[in-house]
Design an enzyme around this catalytic site. Structure first.
Site, mmCIF file in Angstrom:
data_model
loop_
_atom_site.group_PDB
_atom_site.id
_atom_site.type_symbol
_atom_site.label_atom_id
_atom_site.label_comp_id
_atom_site.label_asym_id
_atom_site.label_seq_id
_atom_site.Cartn_x
_atom_site.Cartn_y
_atom_site.Cartn_z
ATOM 1 N N CYS A 86 0.810 -1.219 0.000
ATOM 2 C CA CYS A 86 0.000 0.000 0.000
ATOM 3 C C CYS A 86 0.843 1.270 0.000
ATOM 4 O O CYS A 86 0.335 2.354 -0.288
ATOM 5 C CB CYS A 86 -0.920 0.028 1.218
ATOM 6 N N HIS A 335 -8.968 3.476 -1.971
ATOM 7 C CA HIS A 335 -7.611 2.968 -1.743
ATOM 8 C C HIS A 335 -7.142 2.068 -2.890
ATOM 9 O O HIS A 335 -7.124 0.850 -2.766
ATOM 10 C CB HIS A 335 -7.587 2.205 -0.417
#
Length: 388
Positions: A86, A335
Site C-alpha cells: 500500500c 484505496h
C-alpha cells in the site's frame, strides 16, 4: 543535497473505473498534474519517472513502468516500478526526491496506479494478503481486516478506546469525502448508521474498512532552485522518512503501534527541523478506522493510548486543532493500493496552495504531513511539506 519542491500534482477519480485501463488512468492523473503547473511546462522537461504498483489481479506486472511512460508521452526516459504494498507510490516519491536532491536529474515524476475492481473480492483478498506473513499467519487465516481487528481489540482493552470512537473516524472522513469530487464513497453517514453496520471482523464493521478502488495519481517535482521557472507557488519537501518492521505480527512486541511509522516520523521531523506540534494538518493511512487512531499516536499528535479521545474531542476534524484526512482519507476517497501514497501528496499540495474545494479547505494549511503504510505496517513513509 539540493532542496526539492512539488510543482504539479493530479489524480484520477477513484472508484469503479471500468471505463479506463491502468495506463489511461495514469494519463488522467498526469494530465491534471501538468495542468496544475501554473506557468506551464514541457513534458520533455521530466527526466526520470517512478511508479508505485502492487499488481493486484496480476495485470501489467511486467514492464509496467515502461508502459506508463509510453502512455503519457515520455517513452525513452529512465522509468522505475516500485512495489511496497500500500505504500508503493510514497516510496516511489521518495526515490524521485532523492534523485532530484542528489543531482541525478532536475525534474522527476512520481506516481502510482492500481486496478482492483475488475476481479472478485476473493481474488483481491488473495493479492492483498501477499503483503503479510505468507509462511505462517496467512496460512491460518489472518487477513488484514483480521489483523487490524486484533489491534482494535487490544487498543480497547489497554486504553479504553470505544466502539463509538472508531466510528467517529468514519463519520468525520465521510463528511470530508462527500465534498471531494474524486472520492469513491461520496456519502455522509451518521454515527448511528456507522455503529449499526454489519461486522466484518469484530469490532470492525463495514464502515470501519476502506473500499478497494481503481485509480491513479501523479506528482511532478524539481530542484527548488529552478522551481520559479514553473510556478510561484511551489510546495517544498521539508522532510521525509521511511522505515520497515517485521512482516509477521506475532514477532512484534505490540500490535497497537506501528514501529515503522514511528521511525519514519522521527526521521521526517528531524530532517524538517520541526516537531509534531508544528504540523497544521495531515493525510494518514486510514485503511481501517483503528489505523487512523493509531496514527495519531505514532505520529506524536497525542500521547499513546489517547487516539480515541483525540478524535472524540474533535481535534482531527475540519476546523479542529489539526485536521486529518480532509480528502476523505482511504476510508471515503478510496484505496487503489499503488496510487494511495502520491494521492495523499496531491491532497497536501492542493491544501497548502489553497486549492481544495471550499467546503473542505483547511484554514491552517502552512505545514502538511502524509503518512502511508504498507501491509500491517511492514513498511511506512512520512513526508512533510510547506511553502518555505
Amino acid at each position: 543535497m539540493r532542496e526539492v519542491a512539488v510543482i504539479g500534482a493530479g489524480m484520477s477519480r477513484f472508484g469503479d473505473r471500468m471505463d479506463k485501463g491502468a495506463a489511461e488512468l495514469l494519463l488522467e492523473a498526469f494530465d491534471e498534474a501538468v495542468r496544475s503547473v501554473d506557468k506551464g511546462m514541457e513534458i520533455k522537461d521530466i527526466q526520470m519517472a517512478f511508479f508505485g504498483n502492487q499488481g493486484v489481479g496480476g495485470s501489467q506486472l511486467a514492464l509496467l513502468a515502461a508502459q506508463m511512460v509510453e502512455a503519457i508521452g515520455l517513452c525513452g526516459i529512465p522509468a522505475f516500478r516500485v512495489e511496497n504494498a500500500c505504500s508503493s507510490s510514497s516510496f516511489a516519491f521518495i526515490n524521485a526526491v532523492q534523485a532530484v536532491a542528489s543531482g541525478v536529474c532536475d525534474v522527476a515524476l512520481a506516481g502510482g496506479v492500481e486496478k482492483m475492481r475488475e476481479i472478485s473480492g476473493k481474488q483481491v483478498r488473495q493479492w492483498m494478503g501477499v503483503a503479510g506473513d505468507n509462511e505462517w499467519e496467512r496460512q491460518v487465516g489472518i487477513t488484514f481486516p483480521g489483523a487490524y481487528a486484533l489491534a482494535a481489540q487490544r487498543h480497547m482493552l489497554d486504553f479504553g478506546t470505544s466502539r463509538e470512537q472508531l466510528s467517529m473516524v468514519a463519520v468525520k472522513n465521510h463528511e470530508c469525502g462527500f465534498y471531494n469530487p474524486k472520492a469513491q464513497l461520496r456519502m455522509k453517514i451518521t454515527l448511528e448508521k456507522a455503529l449499526k453496520s454489519p461486522i466484518v471482523a469484530y469490532p470492525l464493521n463495514i464502515f470501519d474498512c476502506c473500499p478497494t478502488s481503481d485509480g491513479a495519481s501523479a506528482v511532478i517535482i524539481c530542484a527548488k532552485e529552478i522551481a520559479s521557472k514553473y510556478t510561484d507557488k511551489a510546495v517544498t519537501v521539508l522532510g521525509y522518512g521511511a522505515a520497515s518492521d517485521t512482516i509477521s505480527i506475532t514477532n512484534r512486541k505490540t500490535i497497537t503501534a506501528l514501529k515503522a511509522t514511528i521511525r519514519a516520523a522521527q526521521m521526517a521531523y528531524r530532517m524538517a527541523g520541526i516537531g509534531p506540534q508544528e504540523i497544521s494538518f495531515a493525510e494518514v493511512h486510514d485503511c481501517f478506522t483503528i489505523a487512523e487512531i493509531m496514527a495519531y499516536e505514532d505520529l506524536g499528535f497525542c500521547p499513546k493510548g489517547e487516539g480515541g479521545k483525540y478524535v472524540e474531542a474533535g481535534h482531527s476534524r475540519l476546523g479542529g486543532m489539526r485536521p486529518v484526512n480532509a480528502s476523505g482519507g482511504l476510508k471515503s476517497k478510496g484505496h487503489p493500493l499503488g496510487a494511495t501514497g502520491t494521492a495523499q501528496i496531491v491532497e497536501v499540495f492542493k491544501q497548502i496552495r489553497g486549492e481544495a474545494e471550499p467546503e473542505r479547505q483547511v484554514e491552517n494549511n502552512k505545514v502538511g504531513l502524509t503518512h502511508n503504510a504498507g501491509g500491517f505496517g511492514g513498511t511506512a513513509t512520512v513526508c512533510i511539506f510547506g511553502m518555505r
